[in-house]
Write a protein that holds these residues in place. Structure first.
Motif, PDB file in Angstrom:
ATOM      1  N   LEU A 221      -0.812   1.095  -4.082  1.00  0.00           N
ATOM      2  CA  LEU A 221       0.417   1.522  -4.760  1.00  0.00           C
ATOM      3  C   LEU A 221       1.150   0.291  -5.289  1.00  0.00           C
ATOM      4  N   PRO A 222       1.835   0.450  -6.421  1.00  0.00           N
ATOM      5  CA  PRO A 222       2.067   1.703  -7.161  1.00  0.00           C
ATOM      6  C   PRO A 222       1.027   1.988  -8.245  1.00  0.00           C
ATOM      7  N   LYS A 223       0.168   1.050  -8.524  1.00  0.00           N
ATOM      8  CA  LYS A 223      -0.675   1.112  -9.715  1.00  0.00           C
ATOM      9  C   LYS A 223      -1.730   2.211  -9.682  1.00  0.00           C
ATOM     10  N   PHE A 224      -2.239   2.564  -8.494  1.00  0.00           N
ATOM     11  CA  PHE A 224      -3.394   3.452  -8.429  1.00  0.00           C
ATOM     12  C   PHE A 224      -3.099   4.752  -7.685  1.00  0.00           C
ATOM     13  N   GLU A 225      -1.892   5.246  -7.814  1.00  0.00           N
ATOM     14  CA  GLU A 225      -1.506   6.451  -7.084  1.00  0.00           C
ATOM     15  C   GLU A 225      -2.357   7.656  -7.490  1.00  0.00           C
ATOM     16  N   GLU A 226      -2.778   7.720  -8.746  1.00  0.00           N
ATOM     17  CA  GLU A 226      -3.558   8.878  -9.185  1.00  0.00           C
ATOM     18  C   GLU A 226      -4.941   8.933  -8.528  1.00  0.00           C
ATOM     19  N   ASP A 227      -5.377   7.840  -7.935  1.00  0.00           N
ATOM     20  CA  ASP A 227      -6.674   7.819  -7.259  1.00  0.00           C
ATOM     21  C   ASP A 227      -6.583   8.273  -5.801  1.00  0.00           C
ATOM     22  N   LEU A 228      -5.378   8.607  -5.342  1.00  0.00           N
ATOM     23  CA  LEU A 228      -5.164   8.915  -3.929  1.00  0.00           C
ATOM     24  C   LEU A 228      -4.892  10.396  -3.707  1.00  0.00           C
ATOM     25  N   PHE A 229      -5.207  10.866  -2.498  1.00  0.00           N
ATOM     26  CA  PHE A 229      -4.808  12.201  -2.056  1.00  0.00           C
ATOM     27  C   PHE A 229      -3.535  12.068  -1.230  1.00  0.00           C
ATOM     28  N   LYS A 230      -2.514  12.873  -1.581  1.00  0.00           N
ATOM     29  CA  LYS A 230      -1.196  12.766  -0.972  1.00  0.00           C
ATOM     30  C   LYS A 230      -0.777  14.106  -0.391  1.00  0.00           C
ATOM     31  N   THR A 231      -0.201  14.088   0.810  1.00  0.00           N
ATOM     32  CA  THR A 231       0.269  15.328   1.417  1.00  0.00           C
ATOM     33  C   THR A 231       1.568  15.776   0.757  1.00  0.00           C
ATOM     34  N   ASP A 232       1.743  17.079   0.706  1.00  0.00           N
ATOM     35  CA  ASP A 232       2.979  17.651   0.156  1.00  0.00           C
ATOM     36  C   ASP A 232       3.863  18.036   1.334  1.00  0.00           C
ATOM     37  N   SER A 233       4.656  17.085   1.793  1.00  0.00           N
ATOM     38  CA  SER A 233       5.492  17.314   2.971  1.00  0.00           C
ATOM     39  C   SER A 233       6.801  16.553   2.815  1.00  0.00           C
ATOM     40  N   GLU A 234       7.698  16.766   3.764  1.00  0.00           N
ATOM     41  CA  GLU A 234       9.011  16.132   3.690  1.00  0.00           C
ATOM     42  C   GLU A 234       8.895  14.612   3.739  1.00  0.00           C
ATOM     43  N   GLU A 235       7.968  14.111   4.533  1.00  0.00           N
ATOM     44  CA  GLU A 235       7.664  12.690   4.573  1.00  0.00           C
ATOM     45  C   GLU A 235       6.194  12.523   4.178  1.00  0.00           C
ATOM     46  N   PRO A 236       5.914  12.411   2.880  1.00  0.00           N
ATOM     47  CA  PRO A 236       4.529  12.407   2.404  1.00  0.00           C
ATOM     48  C   PRO A 236       3.701  11.281   3.011  1.00  0.00           C
ATOM     49  N   LYS A 237       2.431  11.579   3.237  1.00  0.00           N
ATOM     50  CA  LYS A 237       1.458  10.608   3.709  1.00  0.00           C
ATOM     51  C   LYS A 237       0.269  10.617   2.745  1.00  0.00           C
ATOM     52  N   TYR A 238      -0.491   9.529   2.789  1.00  0.00           N
ATOM     53  CA  TYR A 238      -1.678   9.407   1.956  1.00  0.00           C
ATOM     54  C   TYR A 238      -2.920   9.374   2.837  1.00  0.00           C
ATOM     55  N   LEU A 239      -3.963  10.108   2.425  1.00  0.00           N
ATOM     56  CA  LEU A 239      -5.258   9.975   3.070  1.00  0.00           C
ATOM     57  C   LEU A 239      -5.858   8.640   2.657  1.00  0.00           C
ATOM     58  N   ILE A 240      -6.382   7.889   3.597  1.00  0.00           N
ATOM     59  CA  ILE A 240      -6.861   6.542   3.275  1.00  0.00           C
ATOM     60  C   ILE A 240      -8.090   6.601   2.350  1.00  0.00           C
ATOM     61  N   PRO A 241      -8.099   5.782   1.291  1.00  0.00           N
ATOM     62  CA  PRO A 241      -9.287   5.683   0.443  1.00  0.00           C
ATOM     63  C   PRO A 241     -10.339   4.780   1.076  1.00  0.00           C
ATOM     64  N   THR A 242      -9.934   4.004   2.077  1.00  0.00           N
ATOM     65  CA  THR A 242     -10.788   3.094   2.813  1.00  0.00           C
ATOM     66  C   THR A 242     -10.028   2.647   4.053  1.00  0.00           C
ATOM     67  N   ALA A 243     -10.755   2.357   5.129  1.00  0.00           N
ATOM     68  CA  ALA A 243     -10.095   1.893   6.348  1.00  0.00           C
ATOM     69  C   ALA A 243      -9.501   0.500   6.179  1.00  0.00           C
ATOM     70  N   GLU A 244      -9.778  -0.159   5.076  1.00  0.00           N
ATOM     71  CA  GLU A 244      -9.112  -1.427   4.766  1.00  0.00           C
ATOM     72  C   GLU A 244      -7.604  -1.286   4.882  1.00  0.00           C
ATOM     73  N   VAL A 245      -7.079  -0.145   4.429  1.00  0.00           N
ATOM     74  CA  VAL A 245      -5.622   0.064   4.449  1.00  0.00           C
ATOM     75  C   VAL A 245      -5.096   0.030   5.878  1.00  0.00           C
ATOM     76  N   SER A 246      -5.701   0.818   6.753  1.00  0.00           N
ATOM     77  CA  SER A 246      -5.226   0.887   8.136  1.00  0.00           C
ATOM     78  C   SER A 246      -5.447  -0.422   8.879  1.00  0.00           C
ATOM     79  N   LEU A 247      -6.622  -1.018   8.719  1.00  0.00           N
ATOM     80  CA  LEU A 247      -6.949  -2.223   9.478  1.00  0.00           C
ATOM     81  C   LEU A 247      -6.110  -3.421   9.039  1.00  0.00           C
ATOM     82  N   THR A 248      -5.955  -3.601   7.742  1.00  0.00           N
ATOM     83  CA  THR A 248      -5.193  -4.747   7.246  1.00  0.00           C
ATOM     84  C   THR A 248      -3.724  -4.634   7.637  1.00  0.00           C
TER      85      THR A 248
END
Length: 437
Positions: A221-248
């Motif tokens: 983010l913010p450049k590649f938001e269209e490549d992500l899956f996002k939850t529709d909730s009060e506090e939105p979350k994104y499904l990770i496109p790779t575990a790089e996000v969580s680990l880093t």
């Protein structure tokens, strides 16, 4: 994120050249816009600080005047303080506006390439570094005259079902059954075991849903938001496109002792990508899916050791392919083909017999301090007070689905059976083949 001071002091045009080589449109105008916003920000900060300093001084003088019973002077000074409020508010607003605009602009600009990265516009100008092919590791007679692709092989085995997946989920999903489902699981387990026992990585089980700060930190983010899956909730979350996000992001907004580095982390997770920019590409089969498993490698390193860790990470991924007996080549990506956060990337491309070509199976990047700045991750030497930014690295060790595809196609025999690589046989209950005798 980028070091604004480095851009401000960039007399030799390194940023202009780097962004131009990476395909940034109107890079010169972008640099000028950054410098203009930076000047506006510093001017607003100076005005704000000056107005505050003047207000503080006037407040002291008001106290002195009142102490001397000079009410006329006290009232005049109070009137001047009142007039300063508008100036302080205006400079504060100007500072906030310029700062936000500057941050937003910098957030959309990619990392600078390392000096030894080949300059080029796209994948056609990537440079082959090496090639590996140990034919002796693969059973003789494994290929028929015209090798079938993995889709036909999977269908013939009755273990790969794209139609059932499409009915419940749409295109770019697959259902694996029986021995192919077990082979997918075996590959993931083998990769984790290989990286933890042979290459010094610590296994982690991270979240699959993350917030926007985590996605910003690693550059999605913010450049590649269209490549992500996002939850529709009060506090939105994104499904990770790779575990790089969580680990880093494990070192996000924290100070890590340099004695703990290099920090080598690995995780086997499902990954989720909308593939918004891949319309019409690889629509057949498992090459480009919305959901797939991947064994991720991440390293947090000091600036001095990052280059060596990059080499170690490449070798760690290569070792999996070699253990599986899958021919591959190593490519140095050119400036125009690297990922947004990378300063240097090597791709591993596995040979797919049905396509008679190499296809990417791992992308291994050194991101320098680019992600660390975005995450405000810092490191400190033992016994010292000052901190600095670590360098972050990431790569696949490997993409499980594409590895499964390569095994199906490389280990097929004339009868449509699939020989199981020797290192996977313990994970497959001792079986040597998939398919009927």
């Amino acid at each position: 994120m980028h070091d604004i001071k480095a851009i401000r002091d960039d007399e030799d045009g390194r940023y202009l050249r780097g962004w131009t080589s990476r395909g940034v449109k109107d890079a010169g105008a972008q640099v000028q816009a950054i410098l203009k916003l930076d000047a506006e920000l510093r001017a607003a900060q100076t005005a704000f600080q000056a107005a505050q300093a003047r207000r503080n001084e006037l407040s002291k003088q008001i106290g002195q005047a009142k102490g001397q019973k000079d009410e006329t002077r006290a009232q005049a000074l109070m009137a001047e303080v009142e007039g300063l409020k508008a100036e302080i508010d205006a400079s504060y607003q100007a500072e906030g506006q310029a700062g936000a605009q500057l941050k937003a602009l910098l957030a959309t600009l990619p990392n600078l390439p390392a000096d030894d990265v080949p300059v080029g516009a796209d994948e056609a100008e990537n440079v082959e570094v090496s090639r590996w092919s140990d034919r002796a590791a693969v059973p003789a007679g494994r290929l028929n005259a015209t090798p079938k692709d993995h889709v036909d092989l999977g269908a013939a085995l009755g273990m790969m079902d794209f139609e059932a997946a499409a009915k419940m989920s749409g295109a770019r999903f697959v259902v694996l059954k029986s021995q192919l489902a077990r082979l997918e699981r075996a590959l993931g387990q083998f990769m984790l075991d290989h990286q933890t026992t042979k290459n010094g990585y610590l296994e982690v089980s991270p979240p699959l849903l993350v917030n926007d700060d985590a996605m910003f930190g690693t550059g999605q983010l913010p450049k590649f938001e269209e490549d992500l899956f996002k939850t529709d909730s009060e506090e939105p979350k994104y499904l990770i496109p790779t575990a790089e996000v969580s680990l880093t992001n494990l070192v996000r907004e924290a100070i890590t002792d340099e004695a703990e580095l290099p920090m080598r982390l690995t995780a086997l997770t499902p990954c989720f990508r909308s593939e918004a920019g891949a319309s019409g590409r690889d629509t057949r089969g498992m090459i480009r899916q919305h959901q797939f498993w991947k064994c991720e490698l991440v390293c947090i390193a000091t600036p001095e050791t990052a280059e060596a860790e990059h080499g170690h990470m490449v070798a760690s991924a290569q070792g999996v392919l070699e253990a599986l007996g899958l021919p591959y080549r190593t490519m140095a990506l050119c400036t125009g083909d690297m990922g947004f956060s990378a300063r240097k990337t090597f791709d591993l491309e596995v040979w797919l017999p049905s396509q008679n070509t190499y296809r990417e199976i791992s992308s291994i990047s050194n991101c320098g301090d680019f992600q660390a700045r975005r995450m405000d991750a810092r490191i400190r030497k033992p016994g010292e007070k000052g901190t600095r930014f670590p360098h972050t690295l990431n790569g696949s060790g490997l993409a499980v689905g594409r590895t499964l595809v390569a095994i199906l196609e490389s280990y097929q025999d004339e009868g449509g059976r699939i020989a199981i690589p020797e290192v996977l046989q313990p994970y497959m209950g001792g079986a040597t083949h998939i398919g009927a005798e």
